[in-house]
Design a protein around this motif. Sequence first.
Motif, short mmCIF file in Angstrom:
data_model
loop_
_atom_site.label_atom_id
_atom_site.label_comp_id
_atom_site.label_asym_id
_atom_site.label_seq_id
_atom_site.Cartn_x
_atom_site.Cartn_y
_atom_site.Cartn_z
N TYR A 94 -29.28 71.22 0.00
CA TYR A 94 -27.97 71.85 -0.20
C TYR A 94 -28.09 73.11 -1.04
O TYR A 94 -27.40 74.11 -0.80
N TYR A 111 -18.66 68.85 1.84
CA TYR A 111 -18.89 68.82 3.29
C TYR A 111 -18.11 69.91 4.01
O TYR A 111 -18.56 70.40 5.05
N SER A 112 -16.98 70.32 3.48
CA SER A 112 -16.23 71.43 4.07
C SER A 112 -17.08 72.70 4.05
O SER A 112 -17.09 73.49 5.00
N ILE A 149 -20.42 72.65 3.90
CA ILE A 149 -21.57 72.41 4.78
C ILE A 149 -21.19 72.65 6.24
O ILE A 149 -21.96 73.23 7.01
N LYS A 150 -20.01 72.19 6.63
CA LYS A 150 -19.55 72.40 8.01
C LYS A 150 -19.47 73.89 8.35
O LYS A 150 -19.76 74.30 9.47
N LYS A 176 -26.78 68.83 7.39
CA LYS A 176 -25.77 67.85 7.81
C LYS A 176 -26.38 66.46 7.94
O LYS A 176 -25.76 65.46 7.56
N TYR A 190 -26.91 65.07 4.52
CA TYR A 190 -25.62 64.62 3.99
C TYR A 190 -25.27 63.24 4.54
O TYR A 190 -24.81 62.36 3.80
N ASP A 191 -25.50 63.03 5.81
CA ASP A 191 -25.21 61.73 6.44
C ASP A 191 -26.08 60.62 5.87
O ASP A 191 -25.63 59.47 5.76
N TYR A 240 -13.97 65.27 2.08
CA TYR A 240 -14.82 64.30 2.77
C TYR A 240 -15.66 63.46 1.81
O TYR A 240 -16.65 62.88 2.21
#
Length: 368
Positions: free
Chosen positions: A309, A325-326, A328-329, A337, A340-341, A364
């Motif tokens: 990140y 996450y906003s 990252i998207k 991603k 993150y998952d 998120y």
Amino acid sequence: MKKIIGLVLAVAIIMSCAFAAVPTVMAADANVISKKNPAVVIRTSFATCGFSDNWGGVHVAAPIKNADGYVLYDVIIWEDRINLYKFPNNVEHNEKEGFDFSCDVSTKSGLKKYVEWRESFCIKSVKCKNTDNISKCSSTMKDAYISFFKLVKKKSPSKNVILKYSGHGNIGFCGCMNVEDTKATLDKGVSIFGNKFALIDFGTNCQTSNTNFLNVYYPFTNYMLASQFDYGGFSMDDWDYSIFEKNNIDSQYHAMFKIGESVKTAGENIIKITSKYWKYCKQNIKKGKHKQSMTLFDMREYESFIKEYSKMHKKVSNAYGKDMYSLIKKHGNTKLKNAYDDFVLYYKDNNSKTNYFKWDSKAYGVTV
């Protein structure tokens, strides 16, 4: 003959691969709860008033304190000391060990009996003046918790030790330690118990799901529960004690940890029952616009995730305080991603126009 040998070799390779996969599966099921390794919960709460007052809230919360695969210790922080208790189940309603409330606790003699009864369950007490003053009590708190860890290890040895904190405070553990003492305490705890804490549960604390908290705690625990926003602040639309008891996380905390299931599953169960309770508070939540969320993190994945990140973070301006996450998207790549998952295992919120209300911005589960 060659075909037979080839077939034997092929089977051997398949079998070796199958056996090689077993440790991976077992690793994924780390911290499985069993009679030998029960969920040993050390739950910390602040007393809401002075040490000698007629008080009952904290020790009756989480009323089931012993169950199959589950043991609960209560740490209560008073104004002038920090105590470790081992209460029996349903402590005030236990005919054998409960307090006789025919005794008038509003009288001086009755209150004395009540305090003596409550303190009979204290197994360790450490004097600590001004427990709400970090600069004065942090070091004492550290020493107290280390001594508590040693006692719990002796009385309830397990690989599944869980820290739960119910209260307010800063990044330091239990709201009354500085960061340095927090790290020293948890590091010593890992050494005493012989492994990382299975779970640190900050789920009932406000705004703990952020990188400031995660940076402090990730080296010491396998999993962590946290809330991205202020926790609670609402009530049931139609009060019903039986519904409350079945859907209140304190009342049902023991039921989250089941023999044969992993602590990870327990973390998911905690989020599920918490979000289920929201449904009985729908109108109250909508009226007050109470944002609610809870996230379960795999803290073993945090270090590799945050390194990935950080590469993106350097290129993004004004990221502080925003939903991770906003970002990252919008700015991240597939590798980030996926990381993150792996890190964010489970998440629920009440961002729902249909059931609750539509939030002013998306989130998120974790804040930068």
